[in-house]
Design an enzyme around this catalytic site. Structure first.
Site, PDB file in Angstrom:
ATOM      1  N   LYS A  83     -24.052  -7.870  -2.297  1.00 32.25           N
ATOM      2  CA  LYS A  83     -24.970  -7.248  -3.261  1.00 32.25           C
ATOM      3  C   LYS A  83     -26.228  -8.113  -3.372  1.00 32.25           C
ATOM      4  CE  LYS A  83     -24.019  -4.801  -7.571  1.00 32.25           C
ATOM      5  NZ  LYS A  83     -23.281  -4.925  -8.837  1.00 32.25           N
TER       6      LYS A  83
HETATM    7  C1  E4P Z   1     -23.400  -2.076 -10.918  1.00 30.44           C
HETATM    8  O1  E4P Z   1     -23.102  -2.481  -9.832  1.00 30.44           O
HETATM    9  C2  E4P Z   1     -23.600  -2.933 -12.095  1.00 30.44           C
HETATM   10  O2  E4P Z   1     -22.693  -4.003 -11.992  1.00 30.44           O
HETATM   11  C3  E4P Z   1     -23.320  -2.252 -13.394  1.00 30.44           C
HETATM   12  O3  E4P Z   1     -23.086  -0.876 -13.233  1.00 30.44           O
HETATM   13  C4  E4P Z   1     -24.238  -2.621 -14.492  1.00 30.44           C
HETATM   14  O4  E4P Z   1     -23.878  -1.921 -15.652  1.00 30.44           O
HETATM   15  P1  E4P Z   1     -24.405  -2.323 -17.104  1.00 30.44           P
HETATM   16  O5  E4P Z   1     -25.797  -1.819 -17.255  1.00 30.44           O
HETATM   17  O6  E4P Z   1     -23.452  -1.607 -18.024  1.00 30.44           O
HETATM   18  O7  E4P Z   1     -24.307  -3.814 -17.200  1.00 30.44           O
END
Ligand code: E4P
Length: 218
Positions: A83
């Site tokens: 990522k």
């Molecule tokens: C996606 O890969 C992220 O880790 C995640 O969906 C972020 O979500 P949040 O905005 O609830 O922290």
């Protein structure tokens, strides 16, 4: 639509994976901090439970260091997806890792043009953050619709749209309607997708009526 869970809690992941309905996992540095355990150990454990893509995020924001971290993460297991943040350095790293055959998830996407660049860099997944856009008073789902339309305009782009920052069952429904390829959801939201009060009411009635028959199937 594929379903990923957005958590670094291995016990939660095992519980959901037992359903056979789980296609992958996403983590991020905040989720790793919450788990409060060694990052690489967590990623290895998740990859052993879930055969699908498991996103593990680089910590650096600088290209050379990102590449070093990406190579370490990619070696943990064959299903690791690296990522990367949607920055210039992140896109450069995405392009380089893609050419090496390493899967990538370009995260923190908040605009359609960012998503276009991620696809051009060869990202396996792009992660538009729906909930965080909604939190600002805008329509997060509109971003999914725009990205879907743009990607469909250019069949040479193969990046999958991974709807992220999902908070509600309605988000999952709308992301599916908008043509997102994947939704990554907290485990609690995934389980809530199966619930409906009329299902519970109907089942209670069927169970009571079945008891009156005095029969057993096995
Ligand atoms: C996606 O890969 C992220 O880790 C995640 O969906 C972020 O979500 P949040 O905005 O609830 O922290």
């Amino acid at each position: 639509m594929k379903f990923f869970v957005d958590t670094a809690d291995v016990a939660e992941i095992k519980d959901v994976a037992a359903s056979g309905l789980l296609d992958g996992v996403t983590t991020n540095p905040s989720l790793i901090a919450k788990a409060n355990r060694d990052f690489k150990t967590i990623v290895a454990e998740i990859c052993a439970v879930v055969p699908g893509p498991v996103s593990a995020e680089v910590a650096s924001t600088e290209y050379t260091q990102m590449m070093k971290e990406a190579h370490v993460l990619a070696k943990i297991a064959s299903n690791v997806t690296v990522k990367l943040p949607l920055t210039w350095d992140g896109l450069k790293a995405c392009k380089a890792l893609t050419s090496e055959g390493i899967k990538t998830n370009v995260t923190l996407c908040f605009s359609a043009t960012q998503a276009l660049l991620a696809a051009k860099a060869g990202a396996t997944f792009v992660s538009p953050f729906i909930g965080r856009i909604d939190d600002m008073g805008y329509d997060g789902m509109q971003l999914i619709r725009e990205i879907r339309q743009i990607y469909d305009n250019y069949p040479a782009l193969h990046t999958e749209i991974l709807a992220a920052s999902i908070r509600t069952v309605g988000h999952v429904r709308d992301a599916a309607l908008a043509g997102a390829d994947v939704s990554t959801v907290p485990p609690s939201v995934l389980k809530t997708l199966a619930q409906h009060p009329l299902t519970e009411k109907g089942l209670a009635q069927f169970t009571a009526d079945w008891a009156k028959t005095g029969q057993k199937i096995v």
